[in-house]
Enzyme design. Structure first.
Site, PDB file in Angstrom:
ATOM      1  N   ASP A   1      -5.989  -4.664  -3.763  1.00 24.40           N
ATOM      2  CA  ASP A   1      -5.763  -4.125  -5.103  1.00 24.40           C
ATOM      3  C   ASP A   1      -6.295  -2.693  -5.187  1.00 24.40           C
ATOM      4  OD1 ASP A   1      -5.410  -3.725  -7.804  1.00 24.40           O
ATOM      5  OD2 ASP A   1      -6.922  -5.167  -8.443  1.00 24.40           O
TER       6      ASP A   1
ATOM      7  N   ASP B   1      -0.502   0.777  -9.053  1.00 16.65           N
ATOM      8  CA  ASP B   1      -1.098  -0.555  -9.071  1.00 16.65           C
ATOM      9  C   ASP B   1      -0.364  -1.440  -8.075  1.00 16.65           C
ATOM     10  OD1 ASP B   1      -2.255  -2.992  -9.661  1.00 16.65           O
ATOM     11  OD2 ASP B   1      -2.096  -2.767 -11.834  1.00 16.65           O
TER      12      ASP B   1
END
Length: 462
Positions: A338, A114
């Site tokens: 992201d 992440d």
């Protein structure tokens, strides 16, 4: 009784000195890892549908969001964002998994990567209340290299929400909150972490004994790759890292490369390099100033001057251009890169402009939203004609004047007789998802504060 067992367990574990157990040595050469796709056993629409559903919970447009929502560790920006009822992204998701090893003897587990999260954490035994995971839980009692971080240490202070368990036990206890009631709680610790064939000593991680609303069951926790002090890349002093993601339905795993020797983009002509922005509002994110949008051959739409003024007011404190690892002043209409979100999200007014332009350019009837995929902007395909045979204009995003082009395969997905835009709408900051990053080398140069997007065939990457 279970809480008493947890207390007795950590009382028996070793404790680090106040400053921690030293800084892990950076990798001497590139560390190359495979990235497995969550739900890789699924195909076609089922895989896309599950990924989109997880992504729809990713942007944190949360009224009255609690402090600590979003990044968790090192998230001073999250506190100020939460005060305004906004958390840019929700931690706890994840679409790509990496195999890691922890402890002595080594415990192998899968972690979701992440780029919008810092803390490295995993679920540990005994787990009082944890989400279901497929891998066995890590048992710190069986590891001779496990040690807890003291509550009085500077390392513990990097967490937004932490406390000491008791006067007699100085272990650093954290609560890491994200969307709604989602959170993970546990003890901050250090361990020996195996990444590929390399072993790193003294890596700080969260040993969680209570988790809810976490990543998919295929992951035992998260490997945060953000810009904060407790992220994996920061702890390992990695100056550059890169990933390459095949199309989501491909059987080929993606690639993650940490450390020096990243030459994949050096001789590529079809690439764009963008300077990252830094802001005290969003210090942990890879943040790019988004200042324009163009569809096909239309005149580019620039972010209106009124929005720029609003952005300046919203992020009043910015990092100067010459700050190492940072860029220019942050724009509230910027975009976070992201890897844990599948679809891209645009701020509401920019999304509406994009939808309007696409309707003008694509000469197909507008369809109702896809209930199966959860996507809003869809077009009806002619009978017997696939998406690859209809005209779809290129969408270009401008980041401080540098244009990133997104073609059909990075924009739309086919759903029966419809094709649907893999872009959603948010009231917060925009998010560049992994669907739009497919078949590109995405290189993060942390020393120079730049991100390079270079087109590639990730299925053939060695």
């Amino acid at each position: 009784m279970e809480l008493l067992l947890v207390l007795l367990l950590f009382l028996a574990l070793p404790v680090l000195p106040a400053r921690g157990g030293g800084i892990p040595a950076p990798p001497r050469s590139s560390v190359r890892l495979e990235l497995a796709r969550v739900d890789a056993n699924l195909t076609g629409h089922d895989l896309i549908r599950r990924a989109v559903q997880r992504s729809l919970g990713r942007p944190g447009v949360l009224a009255g969001a609690r402090p600590g929502a979003g990044t968790g560790a090192g998230g001073g920006a999250v506190r100020s964002a939460a005060d305004k009822g906004e958390a840019p992204v929700v931690a706890g998701g994840g679409e790509y998994l990496v195999k890691l090893g922890i402890g002595t003897p080594q415990h192998v587990f899968s972690a979701a990567i992440d780029t919008a999260t810092n803390l490295v954490w995993m679920q540990c035994q005994p787990c009082v209340s944890c989400y279901r995971q497929l891998d066995p839980f890590f048992n710190p009692r069986l590891s001779s290299s496990f040690a807890v971080v003291p509550c009085t240490s500077d390392t513990c202070g990097e967490l937004d929400e932490h406390r000491c368990r008791s006067e007699d036990d100085d272990a650093c206890q954290y609560t890491y909150k994200y969307s709604g009631n989602g959170e993970t709680k546990g003890t901050l610790a250090i361990e020996k972490l195996a990444i590929g064939s390399d072993v790193f000593h003294g890596v700080v991680f969260g040993c969680s004994d209570s988790s809810a609303g976490g990543p998919p069951a295929q992951a035992s926790g998260l490997a945060g790759l953000g810009r904060g002090p407790l992220s994996l890349v920061t702890q390992l002093s990695v100056r550059r890292f890169m990933y390459c993601l095949p199309p989501p339905t491909s059987a080929t795993p993606g690639k993650l490369v940490l450390g020096p020797g990243l030459d994949a983009v050096r001789n590529v002509s079809d690439k764009v390099t963008i300077t990252m922005s830094s802001s005290t509002r969003y210090p942990s994110y890879y943040y790019l100033n988004l200042d324009g949008l163009a569809v096909g051959d239309q005149t580019p739409r620039r972010v209106a001057a009124s929005r720029v003024r609003a952005a300046a007011a919203a992020s009043a404190t910015t990092t100067p251009l010459d700050t190492p690892g940072g860029g220019g002043s942050a724009n509230a209409y910027g975009m976070i890169v992201d890897v844990a979100s599948t679809i891209t999200f645009l701020e509401a007014s920019l999304y509406d402009e994009l939808a309007e332009d696409l309707e003008q350019e694509i000469r197909l009837p507008r369809a109702t939203a896809s209930r199966r995929l959860g996507l809003d902007l869809c077009f009806i395909l002619p009978e017997g004609v696939g998406m690859d045979r209809v005209y779809v204009p290129t969408v270009s995003l401008s980041f401080d004047g540098r244009w990133l082009e997104l073609e059909r395969d990075r924009l739309f997905v086919e759903d029966g007789r419809m094709m649907c835009l893999m872009v959603g709408k948010t009231n917060g900051v925009s998010i560049l998802g992994n669907f739009q990053q497919q078949n590109m080398h995405v290189l993060y140069n942390l020393r120079r504060g730049k991100i390079t997007f270079a087109k590639a065939n990730c299925e053939s990457m060695s």
